[in-house]
Design a protein around this motif. Sequence first.
Motif, PDB file in Angstrom:
ATOM      1  N   ARG A 115       0.371  -0.740  -0.351  1.00 37.44           N
ATOM      2  CA  ARG A 115      -0.039   0.039   0.127  1.00 37.44           C
ATOM      3  C   ARG A 115       0.671   1.107  -0.193  1.00 37.44           C
ATOM      4  O   ARG A 115       2.000   1.097   0.461  1.00 37.44           O
ATOM      5  CB  ARG A 115      -1.084   0.145   1.227  1.00 37.44           C
ATOM      6  N   LEU A 116       0.206   2.351  -0.264  1.00 37.94           N
ATOM      7  CA  LEU A 116       0.508   3.052  -0.494  1.00 37.94           C
ATOM      8  C   LEU A 116       0.006   4.409   0.350  1.00 37.94           C
ATOM      9  O   LEU A 116      -1.177   4.762   0.232  1.00 37.94           O
ATOM     10  CB  LEU A 116       1.681   3.874  -1.809  1.00 37.94           C
ATOM     11  N   THR A 117       0.651   5.785   0.924  1.00 36.94           N
ATOM     12  CA  THR A 117       0.258   6.921   1.457  1.00 36.94           C
ATOM     13  C   THR A 117      -0.008   7.543   0.295  1.00 36.94           C
ATOM     14  O   THR A 117       0.771   8.563   0.533  1.00 36.94           O
ATOM     15  CB  THR A 117       0.479   7.231   2.828  1.00 36.94           C
ATOM     16  N   PRO A 118      -1.794   8.262   0.537  1.00 39.67           N
ATOM     17  CA  PRO A 118      -2.092   9.252  -0.381  1.00 39.67           C
ATOM     18  C   PRO A 118      -1.528  10.414   0.001  1.00 39.67           C
ATOM     19  O   PRO A 118      -1.031  10.635   1.451  1.00 39.67           O
ATOM     20  CB  PRO A 118      -3.696   9.185  -0.285  1.00 39.67           C
ATOM     21  N   PRO A 166      -4.049   3.881   3.938  1.00 43.95           N
ATOM     22  CA  PRO A 166      -3.515   3.738   2.760  1.00 43.95           C
ATOM     23  C   PRO A 166      -3.701   2.716   1.710  1.00 43.95           C
ATOM     24  O   PRO A 166      -4.487   2.068   1.638  1.00 43.95           O
ATOM     25  CB  PRO A 166      -1.775   2.835   3.466  1.00 43.95           C
ATOM     26  N   GLU A 167      -3.571   3.241   0.143  1.00 44.04           N
ATOM     27  CA  GLU A 167      -4.308   2.469  -1.102  1.00 44.04           C
ATOM     28  C   GLU A 167      -3.253   1.137  -1.307  1.00 44.04           C
ATOM     29  O   GLU A 167      -2.224   1.492  -1.529  1.00 44.04           O
ATOM     30  CB  GLU A 167      -3.933   3.663  -2.028  1.00 44.04           C
ATOM     31  N   GLU A 185       2.055   1.037 -12.335  1.00 47.47           N
ATOM     32  CA  GLU A 185       1.748   2.578 -12.024  1.00 47.47           C
ATOM     33  C   GLU A 185       3.085   3.099 -11.818  1.00 47.47           C
ATOM     34  O   GLU A 185       4.507   3.034 -12.040  1.00 47.47           O
ATOM     35  CB  GLU A 185       1.539   2.601 -10.471  1.00 47.47           C
ATOM     36  N   SER A 186       2.681   4.597 -13.343  1.00 48.04           N
ATOM     37  CA  SER A 186       3.978   5.414 -13.310  1.00 48.04           C
ATOM     38  C   SER A 186       4.960   5.650 -12.203  1.00 48.04           C
ATOM     39  O   SER A 186       3.849   6.515 -11.587  1.00 48.04           O
ATOM     40  CB  SER A 186       3.480   6.517 -14.925  1.00 48.04           C
ATOM     41  N   LEU A 187       5.317   6.194 -12.334  1.00 45.07           N
ATOM     42  CA  LEU A 187       5.995   7.639 -11.178  1.00 45.07           C
ATOM     43  C   LEU A 187       5.020   8.749 -11.731  1.00 45.07           C
ATOM     44  O   LEU A 187       5.534   8.885 -10.135  1.00 45.07           O
ATOM     45  CB  LEU A 187       7.522   7.429 -11.907  1.00 45.07           C
ATOM     46  N   LEU A 240       2.447   7.875  -8.938  1.00 44.37           N
ATOM     47  CA  LEU A 240       2.823   7.989  -7.798  1.00 44.37           C
ATOM     48  C   LEU A 240       3.087   9.398  -7.263  1.00 44.37           C
ATOM     49  O   LEU A 240       2.587   9.866  -6.512  1.00 44.37           O
ATOM     50  CB  LEU A 240       3.863   7.062  -7.884  1.00 44.37           C
ATOM     51  N   THR A 241       4.039   9.992  -7.697  1.00 45.75           N
ATOM     52  CA  THR A 241       4.734  11.065  -7.708  1.00 45.75           C
ATOM     53  C   THR A 241       3.043  12.363  -6.983  1.00 45.75           C
ATOM     54  O   THR A 241       3.489  12.642  -5.999  1.00 45.75           O
ATOM     55  CB  THR A 241       5.462  11.774  -8.293  1.00 45.75           C
ATOM     56  N   GLU A 242       2.066  12.278  -8.317  1.00 42.52           N
ATOM     57  CA  GLU A 242       1.337  13.077  -7.462  1.00 42.52           C
ATOM     58  C   GLU A 242       0.263  12.954  -7.028  1.00 42.52           C
ATOM     59  O   GLU A 242      -0.538  13.855  -6.742  1.00 42.52           O
ATOM     60  CB  GLU A 242       0.223  13.622  -9.274  1.00 42.52           C
ATOM     61  N   SER A 243       0.589  11.856  -6.126  1.00 41.24           N
ATOM     62  CA  SER A 243      -0.839  10.878  -5.626  1.00 41.24           C
ATOM     63  C   SER A 243      -0.524  10.630  -4.474  1.00 41.24           C
ATOM     64  O   SER A 243      -1.104  10.517  -3.413  1.00 41.24           O
ATOM     65  CB  SER A 243      -1.707   9.840  -6.520  1.00 41.24           C
TER      66      SER A 243
END
Length: 158
Positions: free
Chosen positions: A42-45, A52-53, A80-82, A85-88
């Motif tokens: 998961r990643l933290t928005p 985390p999503e 998923e593109s970088l 990911l960097t925007e989200s």
Amino acid sequence: MNRGKLVGGAIVGFALIFGIVVYYTQIYAYYEQVDAETVTIRLTPLGGQDAPEPMLATNLQAIDGSSSPLRFRACFDTSESLALLTESYVIHDAAVPLNAPGWFDCFDAARIGADLRDGTALAFLGEAEIADGVDRIVAVYRDGRAFAWHQLNEKFAD
């Protein structure tokens, strides 16, 4: 004289056996392969208010250990593109990958660390406080390779 050699030999033999046992327990005994279906990366928005999503992860290989929350390592691919990911998601500027046992050869902490320093890969906050004082960090490359590990957060870090 014979008794001294016997005692000395016993001490050396015990030390050798003890060293082998310690080596084995640190490198093999406390790690186990984790079934890919049981791990969700998961990643933290951005903003941090949302939970985390899950991120897209394929070809996942992971290890973990019950003796420490810091023993988790994972290697996987993501589509998923970088840019997305960097925007989200929250970027983690203090990512320092921890070494994995040599037999888990998909995870090269030195290479990942160097790539994070030179910008070849970017690190994101996966999940804060996945264990007390421990965060999950995810590093992603432009080609879709990705790695995850646990590291101490500011609660316990120097």
